[in-house]
Design a protein around this motif. Structure first.
Motif, mmCIF file in Angstrom:
data_model
loop_
_atom_site.group_PDB
_atom_site.id
_atom_site.type_symbol
_atom_site.label_atom_id
_atom_site.label_comp_id
_atom_site.label_asym_id
_atom_site.label_seq_id
_atom_site.Cartn_x
_atom_site.Cartn_y
_atom_site.Cartn_z
ATOM 1 N N PHE A 174 0.866 -1.173 0.000
ATOM 2 C CA PHE A 174 0.000 0.000 0.000
ATOM 3 C C PHE A 174 0.913 1.237 0.000
ATOM 4 N N ASN A 175 0.341 2.431 0.020
ATOM 5 C CA ASN A 175 1.179 3.636 -0.088
ATOM 6 C C ASN A 175 2.272 3.631 0.967
ATOM 7 N N HIS A 176 3.430 4.066 0.556
ATOM 8 C CA HIS A 176 4.536 4.145 1.512
ATOM 9 C C HIS A 176 5.309 5.430 1.253
ATOM 10 N N THR A 177 5.867 5.935 2.326
ATOM 11 C CA THR A 177 6.556 7.216 2.205
ATOM 12 C C THR A 177 7.643 7.318 3.261
ATOM 13 N N GLY A 178 8.323 8.459 3.274
ATOM 14 C CA GLY A 178 9.432 8.679 4.205
ATOM 15 C C GLY A 178 10.486 9.513 3.514
ATOM 16 N N PRO A 179 11.620 9.720 4.186
ATOM 17 C CA PRO A 179 12.681 10.541 3.593
ATOM 18 C C PRO A 179 13.058 10.031 2.197
ATOM 19 N N LYS A 214 -8.795 8.307 0.338
ATOM 20 C CA LYS A 214 -8.253 7.741 1.576
ATOM 21 C C LYS A 214 -7.122 6.779 1.233
ATOM 22 N N ARG A 215 -6.035 6.899 1.961
ATOM 23 C CA ARG A 215 -4.874 6.052 1.699
ATOM 24 C C ARG A 215 -4.334 5.467 3.000
ATOM 25 N N ASP A 216 -3.712 4.294 2.852
ATOM 26 C CA ASP A 216 -3.114 3.556 3.969
ATOM 27 C C ASP A 216 -1.600 3.690 3.821
ATOM 28 N N PHE A 217 -0.996 4.520 4.679
ATOM 29 C CA PHE A 217 0.438 4.829 4.543
ATOM 30 C C PHE A 217 1.297 4.018 5.516
ATOM 31 N N THR A 218 2.372 3.450 4.985
ATOM 32 C CA THR A 218 3.370 2.751 5.806
ATOM 33 C C THR A 218 4.714 3.433 5.580
ATOM 34 N N MET A 253 -3.901 13.901 6.050
ATOM 35 C CA MET A 253 -2.437 13.801 5.918
ATOM 36 C C MET A 253 -1.832 15.203 5.832
ATOM 37 N N LEU A 254 -2.483 16.084 5.039
ATOM 38 C CA LEU A 254 -1.995 17.462 4.906
ATOM 39 C C LEU A 254 -2.016 18.162 6.271
ATOM 40 N N ASN A 255 -3.091 17.955 7.022
ATOM 41 C CA ASN A 255 -3.176 18.598 8.345
ATOM 42 C C ASN A 255 -2.081 18.096 9.280
ATOM 43 N N THR A 256 -1.746 16.818 9.177
ATOM 44 C CA THR A 256 -0.650 16.282 10.008
ATOM 45 C C THR A 256 0.647 17.004 9.671
ATOM 46 N N LEU A 257 0.921 17.148 8.374
ATOM 47 C CA LEU A 257 2.155 17.861 7.972
ATOM 48 C C LEU A 257 2.123 19.295 8.491
ATOM 49 N N LEU A 258 0.960 19.951 8.331
ATOM 50 C CA LEU A 258 0.860 21.359 8.742
ATOM 51 C C LEU A 258 1.036 21.514 10.247
ATOM 52 N N SER A 259 0.666 20.456 11.009
ATOM 53 C CA SER A 259 0.789 20.562 12.469
ATOM 54 C C SER A 259 2.256 20.620 12.910
ATOM 55 N N PHE A 260 3.184 20.245 12.007
ATOM 56 C CA PHE A 260 4.613 20.310 12.339
ATOM 57 C C PHE A 260 5.260 21.599 11.831
ATOM 58 N N SER A 261 4.446 22.532 11.351
ATOM 59 C CA SER A 261 5.002 23.760 10.780
ATOM 60 C C SER A 261 4.285 24.961 11.388
ATOM 61 N N ASN A 262 4.971 26.119 11.364
ATOM 62 C CA ASN A 262 4.355 27.321 11.937
ATOM 63 C C ASN A 262 3.712 28.209 10.892
ATOM 64 N N GLN A 302 2.904 9.648 12.369
ATOM 65 C CA GLN A 302 3.337 11.006 12.764
ATOM 66 C C GLN A 302 4.851 11.160 12.588
ATOM 67 N N ARG A 303 5.586 10.109 12.973
ATOM 68 C CA ARG A 303 7.051 10.202 12.864
ATOM 69 C C ARG A 303 7.480 10.208 11.403
ATOM 70 N N THR A 304 6.818 9.403 10.602
ATOM 71 C CA THR A 304 7.148 9.370 9.165
ATOM 72 C C THR A 304 6.967 10.767 8.566
ATOM 73 N N MET A 305 5.853 11.403 8.914
ATOM 74 C CA MET A 305 5.559 12.732 8.360
ATOM 75 C C MET A 305 6.576 13.768 8.849
ATOM 76 N N GLU A 306 6.955 13.650 10.113
ATOM 77 C CA GLU A 306 7.941 14.584 10.663
ATOM 78 C C GLU A 306 9.305 14.390 9.974
ATOM 79 N N ASP A 307 9.688 13.126 9.792
ATOM 80 C CA ASP A 307 10.972 12.826 9.129
ATOM 81 C C ASP A 307 10.967 13.313 7.682
#
Ligand SMILES: C[C@H]1O[C@H](OP(=O)(O)OP(=O)(O)OC[C@H]2O[C@@H](n3cnc4c(=O)[nH]c(N)nc43)[C@H](O)[C@@H]2O)[C@@H](O)[C@@H](O)C1=O
Length: 316
Positions: A174-179, A214-218, A253-262, A302-307
């Motif tokens: 399924f969808n996967h992401t990271g650095p 909707k996506r399932d991210f690993t 997912m976008l909101n999660t990313l935005l929560s790590f930014s000012n 959350q950690r994947t998105m932060e990384d």
């Protein structure tokens, strides 16, 4: 033990190489003359690279005959869904012919190699909400030329196992992401836009496509550990979902990313980012894979998105 990683300079290939090196495995990877090398430049002393055009049977046969790998992680592919609408034949040819050439070369040299093939949850395509979480027994209703190419790869894996006894394990990821995720894909695209805004390179407007899907991210680092386990413990000929077992909308997912930014950002739909048909929901059931190998996802979303954001912040 020697492993061949096709597409080693790509996003998953580079993480696969790092994982294999940590297991003490000798790593050879295929590249093409136009491959970008920045994802693997930090590994250049530890891996060997071989120029190989997977669409060319001669090129593949020469490589397989020379290297005779014990393990093959077949990750090379045209993997961006929208590109497959712009050049459907190229996507299908690249993904399908490349894999056939690989299988035929393994057969020709009678190698006992174990082969993992990277199939995709896109194969499930049109999924009704009541058909989730998706199991390997769900119907395949592919919605893009890319998905078709992955169905073909998947069933070729089944067929070469059945017809010739090749040790092929079919991972349906399924969808996967990271650095290092390519910037076309949604998680990286949004993360990079946020970082460009943070750095003052872009007006505070984020351009988006369909936020309802909707996506399932690993995390990719969990995924490559899964690929290793697939060859260590998976049954040849079988297919296994690799997923997190949870899903979120692209808006979440976008909101999660935005929560790590000012930065405060306006969200704007860009019609060119909408697809002729989009898979509405992917939510995977990974129990079959867990039962076979003991795998489960370990890195929280959350950690994947932060990384991922940190990765883009570290880029020049
Ligand atoms: C499992 C499967 O996973 C991937 O395929 P994908 O799901 O198409 O990945 P993506 O990151 O391009 O889109 C995800 C979702 O996000 C929506 N979306 C909204 N706005 C934008 C946007 O601006 N850009 C993109 N790219 N997508 C957007 C888009 O419409 C879609 O619903 C590949 O790894 C593939 O190789 C694979 O096998």
């Amino acid at each position: 033990m020697k492993a061949l990683v096709t597409g080693i300079s790509g996003f998953v290939g580079s993480h696969m190489a790092e994982f294999l090196l940590r297991q003490g495995v000798e790593v050879v990877g295929t590249i093409r003359n136009r491959s970008r090398m920045d994802h693997i430049s930090h590994l250049r002393q530890e891996i060997r690279l071989a120029e190989c055009e997977l669409r060319d049977p001669f090129s593949v046969e020469t490589l397989i005959g020379r290297e005779r790998p014990d393990l093959i992680f077949h990750l090379a592919a045209q993997s961006f869904v929208p590109t497959s609408w712009n050049s459907p034949i190229d996507t299908i040819h690249n993904n399908v012919a490349g894999q056939v050439n690989l299988f035929e070369a393994v057969r020709r040299f009678e190698l006992p190699a174990k082969i993992q093939i990277a199939c995709s949850s896109e194969e499930y395509g049109q999924v009704e909400p009541e058909e989730t979480p998706i199991r390997e027994t769900n119907p395949l209703r592919p919605l893009s030329p890319y998905a078709i190419s992955k169905v073909a790869q998947d069933y070729l894996g089944y067929q070469y196992h059945r017809s010739y006894g090749l040790h092929v394990v079919r991972t349906i990821t399924f969808n996967h992401t990271g650095p290092r995720r390519g910037e076309n894909f949604v998680t990286s695209n949004f993360a990079k836009q946020i970082v460009d805004i943070e750095k003052g390179r872009k007006a505070p407007v984020i351009h988006v496509g369909n936020l309802e899907a909707k996506r399932d991210f690993t995390d990719v680092r969990d995924v490559v550990r899964g690929y290793w386990l697939a060859l260590e413990k998976g049954q040849p000929g079988e297919n296994y979902n690799i997923a997190s077992g949870t899903c979120c909308t692209i808006a979440e997912m976008l909101n999660t990313l935005l929560s790590f930014s000012n930065v405060s950002i306006e969200v704007q739909t860009d019609p060119s980012r909408l697809r002729p048909s989009d898979v509405q929901i992917l939510l995977g059931d990974y129990r079959k894979f867990q039962e076979a190998t003991g795998w489960k996802p370990e890195i929280p979303f959350q950690r994947t998105m932060e990384d991922l954001l940190q990765y883009w912040r570290s880029q020049p």
